[in-house]
Design an enzyme around this catalytic site. Structure first.
Site, PDB file in Angstrom:
ATOM      1  N   GLY A 121      68.981  18.963  21.124  1.00  0.00           N
ATOM      2  CA  GLY A 121      67.773  19.364  21.856  1.00  0.00           C
ATOM      3  C   GLY A 121      67.122  18.202  22.588  1.00  0.00           C
ATOM      4  N   GLU A 157      74.599  23.455  36.051  1.00  0.00           N
ATOM      5  CA  GLU A 157      74.640  23.968  34.673  1.00  0.00           C
ATOM      6  C   GLU A 157      74.634  25.502  34.673  1.00  0.00           C
ATOM      7  OE1 GLU A 157      73.036  21.486  31.915  1.00  0.00           O
ATOM      8  OE2 GLU A 157      73.035  22.942  30.285  1.00  0.00           O
ATOM      9  N   ASP A 169      64.717  20.057  31.862  1.00  0.00           N
ATOM     10  CA  ASP A 169      65.496  18.914  31.372  1.00  0.00           C
ATOM     11  C   ASP A 169      65.978  18.038  32.529  1.00  0.00           C
ATOM     12  OD1 ASP A 169      65.115  20.439  29.162  1.00  0.00           O
ATOM     13  OD2 ASP A 169      67.202  21.062  28.938  1.00  0.00           O
TER      14      ASP A 169
HETATM   15  C1  GLA Z   1      66.441  24.107  26.863  1.00  0.00           C
HETATM   16  C2  GLA Z   1      66.573  24.448  28.344  1.00  0.00           C
HETATM   17  C3  GLA Z   1      65.259  24.180  29.074  1.00  0.00           C
HETATM   18  C4  GLA Z   1      64.089  24.870  28.359  1.00  0.00           C
HETATM   19  C5  GLA Z   1      64.106  24.561  26.868  1.00  0.00           C
HETATM   20  C6  GLA Z   1      63.056  25.330  26.107  1.00  0.00           C
HETATM   21  O1  GLA Z   1      66.249  22.727  26.719  1.00  0.00           O
HETATM   22  O2  GLA Z   1      67.598  23.675  28.942  1.00  0.00           O
HETATM   23  O3  GLA Z   1      65.359  24.607  30.413  1.00  0.00           O
HETATM   24  O4  GLA Z   1      64.101  26.256  28.596  1.00  0.00           O
HETATM   25  O5  GLA Z   1      65.356  24.824  26.288  1.00  0.00           O
HETATM   26  O6  GLA Z   1      61.778  24.936  26.473  1.00  0.00           O
END
Ligand code: GLA
Length: 381
Positions: A121, A157, A169
């Site tokens: 994450g 992606e 991200d």
């Molecule tokens: C992942 C996704 C992001 C976002 C987060 C949750 O990291 O890649 O785009 O949606 O989950 O906030």
């Protein structure tokens, strides 16, 4: 890996000297979770963990990549991209998007190395995408436009890798600044760099549990949010509020789960906005409360936490040096984030690790993270 060792690894692998070094960071989201694909607000920061690439441009259209972490090589021709699976698909996705944007691309040889835990994450994939885009930028001599590259990486992606992620991200890995969090409006893509208060440490707490089958659950959450937006007659959940949502609560066909998903998104958008105010006024106590409320909402309404995340967040929240803690990222495993008094951060890390191990039987990995800058060129011969 430092540049000297990266450079030596390049030489021993390709029998030539690397000509440039680029990097792109991972990120931790401070608040604003599962709001990006609902046109909402997020507040991530890039972390001091990154992917570095040593490269040497080629005169032909071939890309050869050697991952030092996976000890694996992959090569492809820019003009004939096919899917073979694995980490190199991120490179092909970026290639495909750059070609689609009309960029004339040249190939390169590269070695890659990183220290972002994968699947935790912390956006190791966005970092890989942005680092590769930066490498193409050097090899093909085009101007670096961070915003355009973030959008292109998200498309890569979505379309090539097949993960329907939002824009957070890639934006964080592309445009963040050192010592600052990124306040991003995911609809307009307007952003502000917000200074982080002094005396506070951002601690990333890896539960060491991983997402598993989470991609399907992520896409399921997205569709539930879209369903709720349709019922509420808005184009996205950004455009409504709790009062409006409550009108629909009883017996109007909106499912209980879609109602809860919507309530999370609506309240989380408010928390993200409040968090920005709290940062600007250095009200760290309030910021911590917002973190705690965000975790409860992700756990109870959005239902993307797991036992390990709940345990580590509870251990963190129970410590006297902690202002607040929450799970971060997509969820279903991976990391949580805590705001901690800088002076007591070591005692905090030790005590949380012990308490978490006792509760869950797992060994956590805790990182005190500094906010770092987005993708950049480190050095060029
Ligand atoms: C992942 C996704 C992001 C976002 C987060 C949750 O990291 O890649 O785009 O949606 O989950 O906030």
């Amino acid at each position: 890996m430092d540049l000297k060792n990266l450079s030596l690894s390049f030489e021993s692998h390709f029998n030539a000297e690397a000509q440039a070094f680029v990097r792109a960071p991972g990120r931790v989201n401070l608040i604003g979770e599962h709001t990006d694909y609902n046109g909402g607000f997020v507040l991530p920061m890039a972390i001091d963990r990154e992917i570095r690439i040593a490269l040497r441009p080629r005169d032909d259209g071939i890309v050869r990549l050697f991952s030092l972490d996976f000890e694996a090589e992959s090569a492809f021709e820019i003009a004939s991209l096919t899917r073979t699976g694995g980490w190199a698909e991120y490179a092909k996705g970026i290639t495909a998007q750059l070609l689609q944007a009309g960029v004339a691309l040249k190939g390169f040889d590269a070695t890659l190395s990183g220290d972002i835990p994968v699947g935790a994450g912390l956006s190791s994939s966005a970092a890989l995408e942005l680092a590769l885009a930066r490498a193409f930028c050097v090899a093909s001599s085009f101007n670096w436009d961070a915003l355009q590259m973030a959008k292109l990486a998200q498309q890569a992606e979505n379309e090539w890798v097949g993960v329907q992620c939002g824009i957070m991200d890639q934006m964080a890995s592309a445009v963040c600044q050192a010592n600052r969090a990124l306040f991003l409006d995911c609809r307009s893509l307007e952003f502000q760099h917000i200074l982080l208060p002094k005396g506070i440490s951002v601690v990333v707490m890896d539960t060491t549990t991983r997402r598993g089958l989470a991609d399907s659950a992520y896409n399921e959450r997205r569709s539930e949010c879209e369903e709720a937006a349709r019922w509420l007659g808005v184009s996205s959940l950004r455009d409504t509020n709790v009062k409006n949502l409550n009108k629909w609560k009883a017996g109007c066909g909106l499912s209980e789960s879609a109602f809860k998903r919507a309530r999370h998104v609506i309240t989380e958008n408010q928390r993200a906005l409040s968090a920005v105010k709290a940062l600007k006024t250095e009200n760290v106590n309030y910021l911590g409360e917002l973190f705690n409320a965000s975790h409860a909402s992700l756990r109870d309404d959005f239902e993307v936490s797991n036992d390990a995340l709940n345990h580590i967040v509870e251990c963190a929240q129970a410590h006297s040096a902690c202002y607040g803690a929450r799970m971060t990222g997509a969820g279903f495993g991976g990391c949580a984030v805590a705001l901690v008094e800088e002076e007591k951060v070591e005692a905090f890390a030790q005590s949380v690790s012990e308490a978490y191990c006792q509760k869950s039987g797992l060994a956590a990995a805790l990182y005190v993270c500094r906010a770092s800058a987005g993708a950049s060129l480190l050095h060029q011969e």
